[in-house]
Each structure stands twice: as structure tokens, then as C-alpha cells.
Design a protein around this motif. Structure first.
Motif, mmCIF file in Angstrom:
data_model
loop_
_atom_site.group_PDB
_atom_site.id
_atom_site.type_symbol
_atom_site.label_atom_id
_atom_site.label_comp_id
_atom_site.label_asym_id
_atom_site.label_seq_id
_atom_site.Cartn_x
_atom_site.Cartn_y
_atom_site.Cartn_z
ATOM 1 N N GLU A 11 -6.301 -2.908 -0.451
ATOM 2 C CA GLU A 11 -7.291 -1.923 -0.876
ATOM 3 C C GLU A 11 -8.543 -2.076 -0.030
ATOM 4 N N GLU A 12 -9.221 -0.978 0.201
ATOM 5 C CA GLU A 12 -10.450 -1.012 0.983
ATOM 6 C C GLU A 12 -11.544 -0.241 0.247
ATOM 7 N N GLU A 13 -12.770 -0.501 0.649
ATOM 8 C CA GLU A 13 -13.924 0.152 0.042
ATOM 9 C C GLU A 13 -13.965 1.622 0.465
ATOM 10 N N VAL A 14 -14.423 2.479 -0.448
ATOM 11 C CA VAL A 14 -14.594 3.895 -0.131
ATOM 12 C C VAL A 14 -16.090 4.207 -0.151
ATOM 13 N N ARG A 15 -16.583 4.780 0.925
ATOM 14 C CA ARG A 15 -17.999 5.146 1.004
ATOM 15 C C ARG A 15 -18.086 6.654 1.203
ATOM 16 N N ARG A 38 -9.158 5.960 -4.820
ATOM 17 C CA ARG A 38 -9.087 4.655 -4.163
ATOM 18 C C ARG A 38 -8.369 4.783 -2.821
ATOM 19 N N MET A 77 -12.801 -0.174 5.648
ATOM 20 C CA MET A 77 -13.562 0.735 4.792
ATOM 21 C C MET A 77 -13.309 2.183 5.209
ATOM 22 N N THR A 83 -14.873 5.838 5.264
ATOM 23 C CA THR A 83 -16.097 6.635 5.131
ATOM 24 C C THR A 83 -15.708 8.103 5.219
#
Ligand SMILES: [Zn+2]
Length: 150
Positions: free
Chosen positions: A132-136, A121, A1, A3
Motif C-alpha cells: 500500500e502507498e500513500e495517496v495525496r 486506497r 506515493m 499524487t
């Protein structure tokens, strides 16, 4: 992720919009091993192209020397796509040489000259494999002991 703080997110998006229809590129550096994107550096797209980006080799070398001197590393390597989706191209994958970095893709294809939406993204690219990874996006990065003066 990944951050990142709102200000850095906004700055990357603003850079991508400003350089549209050419691709924009840059790096966000942070203290080694911290995974904290703290210091954004807008880079020149040496290709000056709507379909390709390439860091200027002299500028990139200077930046790496500077990061080395400050005990920093590239936490985010970002560039924009101006006509296609925010997904790494085959060329992007071939050029990805930082297995520890977050590769951020911003697409301004819906943006044009208006205030249309952008895609933002993030990916890990290791040995040609894209994940792909999460974006916070947070208001501010949490404080940390290793935070350097900025
Ligand atoms: Zn690309």
C-alpha cells in the motif's frame, strides 16, 4: 506515493458510485515515465459483476494502441469493490500486469444508494506482492515540461 489532482480523484469516485452495485474500472494515462495521471478513461467492466471486474479485451487493446501513439502509459489502474474493503483480491493480484502502475481501489460498500463515505486506497502490485502507498490529492498537478495538450 500516488499524487493525483482533485478532479481526477472526484471523477474516479463518481464513476465507482455510478456503477454501484457493479464494479467500475478504468485507467488514468499519463506521459511515459512522468508518473502524472492526466487523462482518465472510463472502461467497461466486461464482467458486469458486483464481485469481479475484467477489462473488455477489444477496448483495452484499442486504448493501449492509443496510449502508444501518444507516448503515454497507464499511470493508474482503478476499480471499485462494492461489498468488500478497498484491498486487492487474489484475482486482482493475479491480473495485475503493470508493475509501474498505481492500482487504485475504491470501496463503495458503505455508500449504497446514499451519500455514504467511500474508501480510496492505492497499491503497487509487483510479482504478486502488494504494497500500500500513500495517496495525496492536490488541487492541480504541478506544471511540467512534458505536459501534453489535453
Ligand atoms: Zn477487485
Amino acid at each position: 506515493m500516488l499524487t493525483l489532482d482533485q478532479a481526477t480523484y472526484d471523477a474516479i469516485v463518481a464513476h465507482a458510485k455510478r456503477d454501484h452495485p457493479d464494479e467500475a474500472c478504468g485507467i488514468v494515462a499519463g506521459p511515459e515515465g512522468s508518473d502524472r495521471p492526466e487523462r482518465m478513461i472510463e472502461m467497461v467492466n466486461a464482467a458486469g459483476s458486483p464481485t469481479f471486474y475484467e477489462f473488455d479485451s477489444t477496448e483495452l487493446l484499442a486504448l493501449y494502441k492509443e496510449m502508444w501513439a501518444r507516448d503515454e502509459e497507464p499511470v493508474i489502474v482503478y476499480h471499485s469493490h462494492t461489498a468488500t474493503e478497498a484491498y486487492p483480491s487474489r484475482t486482482d493480484i493475479g491480473l495485475a500486469s503493470e508493475p509501474g502502475a498505481h492500482y487504485v481501489l475504491v470501496s463503495t460498500r458503505e455508500h449504497g444508494n446514499s451519500e455514504g463515505p467511500v474508501e480510496f486506497r492505492s497499491y503497487r502490485i509487483v510479482d504478486g506482492e502488494v504494497t500500500e502507498e500513500e495517496v495525496r490529492v492536490v488541487p492541480e498537478l504541478p506544471q511540467s515540461q512534458s505536459r501534453s495538450a489535453s
